[in-house]
Design a protein around this motif. Sequence first.
Motif, PDB file in Angstrom:
ATOM      1  N   TYR A  40       0.841  -1.192   0.000  1.00 47.72           N
ATOM      2  CA  TYR A  40       0.000   0.000   0.000  1.00 47.72           C
ATOM      3  C   TYR A  40       0.880   1.247   0.000  1.00 47.72           C
ATOM      4  CZ  TYR A  40      -4.115  -2.805   1.357  1.00 47.72           C
ATOM      5  OH  TYR A  40      -5.147  -3.717   1.387  1.00 47.72           O
ATOM      6  N   ALA A  41       0.280   2.359  -0.409  1.00 46.88           N
ATOM      7  CA  ALA A  41       0.941   3.662  -0.306  1.00 46.88           C
ATOM      8  C   ALA A  41      -0.130   4.720  -0.152  1.00 46.88           C
ATOM      9  CB  ALA A  41       1.791   3.958  -1.537  1.00 46.88           C
ATOM     10  N   SER A  42       0.257   5.847   0.423  1.00 44.01           N
ATOM     11  CA  SER A  42      -0.649   6.987   0.397  1.00 44.01           C
ATOM     12  C   SER A  42      -0.716   7.501  -1.037  1.00 44.01           C
ATOM     13  CB  SER A  42      -0.162   8.087   1.351  1.00 44.01           C
ATOM     14  OG  SER A  42       0.786   8.925   0.717  1.00 44.01           O
ATOM     15  N   ILE A  43      -1.573   8.460  -1.288  1.00 47.49           N
ATOM     16  CA  ILE A  43      -1.694   8.993  -2.654  1.00 47.49           C
ATOM     17  C   ILE A  43      -0.698  10.116  -2.920  1.00 47.49           C
ATOM     18  CG2 ILE A  43      -4.133   8.363  -2.758  1.00 47.49           C
ATOM     19  CD1 ILE A  43      -4.786  11.363  -2.442  1.00 47.49           C
ATOM     20  N   LEU A  44       0.137  10.454  -1.956  1.00 44.75           N
ATOM     21  CA  LEU A  44       1.120  11.508  -2.159  1.00 44.75           C
ATOM     22  C   LEU A  44       2.312  10.972  -2.951  1.00 44.75           C
ATOM     23  CD1 LEU A  44       1.026  13.285   1.308  1.00 44.75           C
ATOM     24  CD2 LEU A  44      -0.185  13.880  -0.796  1.00 44.75           C
ATOM     25  N   PRO A  45       2.832  11.753  -3.911  1.00 44.36           N
ATOM     26  CA  PRO A  45       3.898  11.261  -4.790  1.00 44.36           C
ATOM     27  C   PRO A  45       5.106  10.698  -4.058  1.00 44.36           C
ATOM     28  CG  PRO A  45       3.000  13.294  -5.683  1.00 44.36           C
ATOM     29  CD  PRO A  45       2.348  13.100  -4.347  1.00 44.36           C
ATOM     30  N   ARG A  46       5.494  11.274  -2.917  1.00 43.48           N
ATOM     31  CA  ARG A  46       6.681  10.779  -2.220  1.00 43.48           C
ATOM     32  C   ARG A  46       6.479   9.365  -1.687  1.00 43.48           C
ATOM     33  NH1 ARG A  46       4.450  14.977   0.914  1.00 43.48           N
ATOM     34  NH2 ARG A  46       4.063  14.586   3.149  1.00 43.48           N
ATOM     35  N   ALA A  47       5.258   9.047  -1.292  1.00 43.67           N
ATOM     36  CA  ALA A  47       4.977   7.694  -0.811  1.00 43.67           C
ATOM     37  C   ALA A  47       4.857   6.716  -1.976  1.00 43.67           C
ATOM     38  CB  ALA A  47       3.701   7.691   0.018  1.00 43.67           C
ATOM     39  N   ILE A  48       4.234   7.146  -3.068  1.00 43.03           N
ATOM     40  CA  ILE A  48       4.106   6.265  -4.234  1.00 43.03           C
ATOM     41  C   ILE A  48       5.475   5.946  -4.818  1.00 43.03           C
ATOM     42  CG2 ILE A  48       3.185   6.106  -6.584  1.00 43.03           C
ATOM     43  CD1 ILE A  48       0.830   7.841  -5.661  1.00 43.03           C
ATOM     44  N   GLU A  49       6.349   6.945  -4.919  1.00 38.84           N
ATOM     45  CA  GLU A  49       7.709   6.699  -5.409  1.00 38.84           C
ATOM     46  C   GLU A  49       8.442   5.714  -4.511  1.00 38.84           C
ATOM     47  OE1 GLU A  49      10.309   9.870  -6.707  1.00 38.84           O
ATOM     48  OE2 GLU A  49       8.578  11.204  -6.896  1.00 38.84           O
ATOM     49  N   THR A  50       8.261   5.870  -3.205  1.00 40.33           N
ATOM     50  CA  THR A  50       8.902   4.955  -2.254  1.00 40.33           C
ATOM     51  C   THR A  50       8.436   3.523  -2.486  1.00 40.33           C
ATOM     52  OG1 THR A  50       9.163   6.697  -0.577  1.00 40.33           O
ATOM     53  CG2 THR A  50       9.126   4.414   0.204  1.00 40.33           C
ATOM     54  N   ALA A  51       7.132   3.330  -2.611  1.00 45.05           N
ATOM     55  CA  ALA A  51       6.592   1.999  -2.849  1.00 45.05           C
ATOM     56  C   ALA A  51       7.070   1.438  -4.179  1.00 45.05           C
ATOM     57  CB  ALA A  51       5.064   2.044  -2.809  1.00 45.05           C
ATOM     58  N   ASP A  52       7.130   2.289  -5.196  1.00 42.43           N
ATOM     59  CA  ASP A  52       7.551   1.838  -6.519  1.00 42.43           C
ATOM     60  C   ASP A  52       8.998   1.354  -6.510  1.00 42.43           C
ATOM     61  OD1 ASP A  52       6.871   1.603  -9.382  1.00 42.43           O
ATOM     62  OD2 ASP A  52       8.446   3.101  -9.633  1.00 42.43           O
ATOM     63  N   ILE A  53       9.864   2.052  -5.796  1.00 46.69           N
ATOM     64  CA  ILE A  53      11.270   1.643  -5.707  1.00 46.69           C
ATOM     65  C   ILE A  53      11.400   0.303  -4.983  1.00 46.69           C
ATOM     66  CG2 ILE A  53      13.501   2.219  -4.658  1.00 46.69           C
ATOM     67  CD1 ILE A  53      12.796   5.190  -5.177  1.00 46.69           C
TER      68      ILE A  53
ATOM     69  N   GLY B  12      -3.456 -12.685   8.900  1.00 50.94           N
ATOM     70  CA  GLY B  12      -2.423 -13.708   8.835  1.00 50.94           C
ATOM     71  C   GLY B  12      -1.355 -13.467   7.802  1.00 50.94           C
ATOM     72  N   GLY B  13      -1.462 -12.380   7.037  1.00 51.46           N
ATOM     73  CA  GLY B  13      -0.493 -12.099   5.982  1.00 51.46           C
ATOM     74  C   GLY B  13       0.509 -11.031   6.384  1.00 51.46           C
ATOM     75  N   THR B  14       1.311 -10.617   5.399  1.00 48.35           N
ATOM     76  CA  THR B  14       2.304  -9.562   5.589  1.00 48.35           C
ATOM     77  C   THR B  14       1.978  -8.417   4.644  1.00 48.35           C
ATOM     78  OG1 THR B  14       4.056 -11.094   6.256  1.00 48.35           O
ATOM     79  CG2 THR B  14       4.749  -8.954   5.406  1.00 48.35           C
ATOM     80  N   VAL B  15       1.893  -7.219   5.187  1.00 47.78           N
ATOM     81  CA  VAL B  15       1.524  -6.035   4.423  1.00 47.78           C
ATOM     82  C   VAL B  15       2.580  -4.957   4.639  1.00 47.78           C
ATOM     83  CG1 VAL B  15      -0.196  -4.217   4.107  1.00 47.78           C
ATOM     84  CG2 VAL B  15      -0.936  -6.547   4.643  1.00 47.78           C
ATOM     85  N   VAL B  16       3.002  -4.313   3.560  1.00 50.61           N
ATOM     86  CA  VAL B  16       3.920  -3.184   3.637  1.00 50.61           C
ATOM     87  C   VAL B  16       3.165  -1.935   3.211  1.00 50.61           C
ATOM     88  CG1 VAL B  16       6.041  -2.151   2.717  1.00 50.61           C
ATOM     89  CG2 VAL B  16       5.959  -4.607   3.218  1.00 50.61           C
ATOM     90  N   ILE B  17       3.319  -0.862   3.988  1.00 51.13           N
ATOM     91  CA  ILE B  17       2.623   0.393   3.706  1.00 51.13           C
ATOM     92  C   ILE B  17       3.651   1.513   3.624  1.00 51.13           C
ATOM     93  CG2 ILE B  17       0.849   2.015   4.444  1.00 51.13           C
ATOM     94  CD1 ILE B  17      -0.339  -0.272   6.151  1.00 51.13           C
ATOM     95  N   ALA B  18       3.802   2.107   2.439  1.00 58.62           N
ATOM     96  CA  ALA B  18       4.671   3.269   2.271  1.00 58.62           C
ATOM     97  C   ALA B  18       3.859   4.499   2.674  1.00 58.62           C
ATOM     98  CB  ALA B  18       5.153   3.383   0.827  1.00 58.62           C
ATOM     99  N   CYS B  19       4.293   5.149   3.747  1.00 55.74           N
ATOM    100  CA  CYS B  19       3.448   6.206   4.304  1.00 55.74           C
ATOM    101  C   CYS B  19       4.301   7.350   4.838  1.00 55.74           C
ATOM    102  CB  CYS B  19       2.518   5.627   5.374  1.00 55.74           C
ATOM    103  SG  CYS B  19       3.364   4.755   6.708  1.00 55.74           S
ATOM    104  N   HIS B  20       3.922   7.896   5.986  1.00 53.92           N
ATOM    105  CA  HIS B  20       4.485   9.157   6.461  1.00 53.92           C
ATOM    106  C   HIS B  20       4.759   9.092   7.949  1.00 53.92           C
ATOM    107  CE1 HIS B  20       3.268  10.925   2.583  1.00 53.92           C
ATOM    108  NE2 HIS B  20       2.277  10.055   2.698  1.00 53.92           N
TER     109      HIS B  20
END
Length: 222
Positions: A64-77, A152-160
């Motif tokens: 997941y990521a927030s909708i802010l570009p800095r978080a989306i770029e982080t998730a994309d990398i 029961g899973g693993t979730v990564v969230i690019a956030c703030h």
Amino acid sequence: MTSIETPPTRIVLVRHGESLAQERRIVGGHSGCEGLSERGRAQVEALRDRLAATGELAEVDALYASILPRAIETADILGDALGVSDIDTRCDFCEHHPGDGDGLGWDEFERLYPAPTEWDPDHRVAPGAESWSEMADRVARALDRVVEDHAGGTVVIACHGGVVIHSMLRWLDLTPRPETPRAWMNPTNSSLTEWTVGGASPMPHLAPVGLIRFNDHAHLAG
């Protein structure tokens, strides 16, 4: 008949790398965010390389990521190192909504909207901004929803940083009071904060929530 208990849900919050808004000292809300700085990309790339080398987040169910570009770029990398190509973007994981202060320089923001002498969780720092309480409710709902959707899973969230702090208040059951000075928590850019939620509690009187690590930025050392 033996019941099989669902394992805890693993939630890993990644604070975005340094942003252009941070570098330029402007308020980076929905209109003020222009993504990562060069340094910020390098920070997230260092995390990506670490994760690829260690495999510590080898089996990720969702990114997941927030909708802010800095978080989306982080998730994309990070996507390739996590083995995830799809990013689910949600405003619920955004930083505090600054209202009319969005895009202003920090000095100008503080001149126009000085902080109150006494902290009030329902205070709006600028017209159209959300209050501390509103952000707390927003982040709590979003985190609870992710735990429910990925039990029961693993979730990564690019956030703030603000989202990381509100996760601490939510899952450690901390309620700041206006009359009590608050400790300052400031997770480093590209750091990891990890939780486990659900599953068996080690002691009957404890909630089934574990803080595994906070502000882990070992990939930036050296």
